[in-house]
Design a protein around this motif. Structure first.
Motif, mmCIF file in Angstrom:
data_model
loop_
_atom_site.group_PDB
_atom_site.id
_atom_site.type_symbol
_atom_site.label_atom_id
_atom_site.label_comp_id
_atom_site.label_asym_id
_atom_site.label_seq_id
_atom_site.Cartn_x
_atom_site.Cartn_y
_atom_site.Cartn_z
ATOM 1 N N GLU A 1 0.827 -1.203 0.000
ATOM 2 C CA GLU A 1 0.000 0.000 0.000
ATOM 3 C C GLU A 1 0.863 1.254 0.000
ATOM 4 O O GLU A 1 1.871 1.343 0.695
ATOM 5 N N HIS B 1 -5.374 6.325 -0.814
ATOM 6 C CA HIS B 1 -4.539 5.128 -0.735
ATOM 7 C C HIS B 1 -4.506 4.433 -2.085
ATOM 8 O O HIS B 1 -5.453 4.494 -2.869
ATOM 9 N N PHE C 1 -3.177 0.701 -3.660
ATOM 10 C CA PHE C 1 -2.604 -0.640 -3.522
ATOM 11 C C PHE C 1 -2.092 -1.093 -4.888
ATOM 12 O O PHE C 1 -2.814 -1.009 -5.889
ATOM 13 N N HIS D 1 -5.674 3.898 6.161
ATOM 14 C CA HIS D 1 -4.326 3.472 5.793
ATOM 15 C C HIS D 1 -3.767 2.414 6.738
ATOM 16 O O HIS D 1 -2.575 2.111 6.694
ATOM 17 N N ASP E 1 -3.146 -2.291 5.524
ATOM 18 C CA ASP E 1 -2.226 -2.417 4.405
ATOM 19 C C ASP E 1 -1.963 -3.864 3.998
ATOM 20 O O ASP E 1 -1.358 -4.106 2.959
#
Length: 374
Positions: free
Chosen positions: A150, A189, A191, A215, A218
């Protein structure tokens, strides 16, 4: 000096250094676009070193060696992803240094090579916008087989991953359809890994931006942080409902918050819930060849040499919309994360326990690192 006294002294010293790093968290730094953007958003030397690239990006920095760390998320045909600067890299090893790879020229960044994107869903909801999809990650320098991790504007030292990485958007209601006005996205965020991606930008004016763009999860990837119905081979722009906050679910009528276990306990083998995929509507499909026509001549990086930069950020060496509906026939990107692979996207090292912990471990030993993170 006793071992206890020494560890206490080292803990105090490390805490002081970390406090210096977090004096001005990245998420608290606001820069107007483009006039207010500095050469680097994080020019200080901290525990993890200095910022890898630069934020003041323009035509002089736009090439496949760019170290631009200013990213955008606007529409199906106009978004960026964070990825390494050098081929065959692991996200866990480079999370503090990722650079922006974009779908549209004019941002001063690298461009995502032709053929890399293999299905993308753009979603606009009341509180956030997000892009989710499938990608040949080797074409943006992520090693084949890397399950990834992440990227977000926080991290253990609050300097962000990447350090100094900024995100802007013209996709929120307060822009009033003005594509030339960009707002800084404070909570987001992204990924990356497993040949999939999800990038969510939460409306800065929304009351729950930090909740929708959590956050702290992750290790459990897109399926839980950005539930979606993206499909391989489909490129579409949709409207949708808000998801539940990541980590929050309802069981037997009770609202429950999932606590992600620390990496020290090993691979996550089970998760007590399946996330709700928000309803979507007005999904409009597009021809990817037309959608990303400007990427037609962009090829993957062939050299791992990093450019040098000047004080201006220059390298010194050489919206989709519409109406209609589309049915949902796939569980979406990240849905393959079964109970046996739930740690996909960041199981190796997460932003909250990565580089800073590694540095502390190297300096003072594993026992001290555990005390530091407690």
């Amino acid at each position: 000096m006793s071992r206890y006294a020494l560890s206490t002294l080292l803990l105090a010293a490390a805490t002081t250094v970390l406090a210096q790093d977090t004096a001005t968290p990245l998420a608290s730094k606001h820069f107007a676009y483009p006039s207010g953007i500095p050469y680097q958003a994080d020019p200080d030397q901290g525990v993890r070193g200095s910022q890898f690239g630069y934020n003041k990006c323009n035509a002089t920095t736009e090439n496949q060696d760019s170290l631009c760390q200013t990213s955008f998320l606007n529409a199906l045909d106009d978004f960026c992803l964070w990825a390494p600067s050098k081929p065959n890299s692991l996200i866990a090893d480079t999370e503090g240094e990722e650079v922006a790879w974009c779908t549209k020229p004019g941002r001063g960044t690298r461009l995502i090579p032709a053929g890399a994107l293999q299905g993308v869903q753009f979603m606009r909801t009341p509180d956030y916008i997000q892009v989710v999809g499938f990608i040949d990650q080797t074409k943006i320098n992520i090693a084949n087989g890397d399950s990834g991790g992440e990227l977000d504007p926080h991290g253990a030292d609050l300097r962000g991953n990447p350090l100094g990485g900024l995100v802007y958007s013209n996709g929120f209601p307060s822009n009033n359809g003005n594509n030339n006005t960009f707002q800084q996205v404070i909570e987001w965020h992204n990924f990356m890994g497993g040949n999939q991606f999800c990038f969510k930008a939460c409306d800065p004016a929304g009351p729950h931006a930090a909740d929708f763009c959590q956050h702290i999860y992750d290790r459990i990837g897109c399926a839980y942080n950005a539930p979606n119905a993206a499909q391989t081979g489909v490129f579409e722009s949709c409207q949708g409902e808000n998801q539940d906050f990541p980590g929050v679910y309802t069981s037997n009528g009770q609202v429950v918050t999932y606590q992600q276990p620390p990496e020290s306990l090993g691979v996550i083998s089970t998760i007590p819930y399946q996330p709700r995929v928000p309803a979507s509507s007005n999904c409009v499909p597009f021809d990817s060849a037309k959608l990303f026509a400007s990427l037609g001549t962009v090829t993957p990086t062939t050299s791992s040499a990093a450019p040098t930069t000047s004080s201006t950020g220059a390298k010194t060496t050489g919206s989709s919309s519409g109406s209609g509906t589309a049915s949902r026939s796939s569980a979406g990107a990240g849905a393959s994360q079964t109970s046996n692979s739930a740690a996909t996207f960041g199981g190796r090292s997460g932003p909250e326990s990565g580089a800073v912990a590694g540095i502390v471990t190297g300096m003072f030993g594993v026992m001290f690192a555990m005390a530091f993170l407690a």
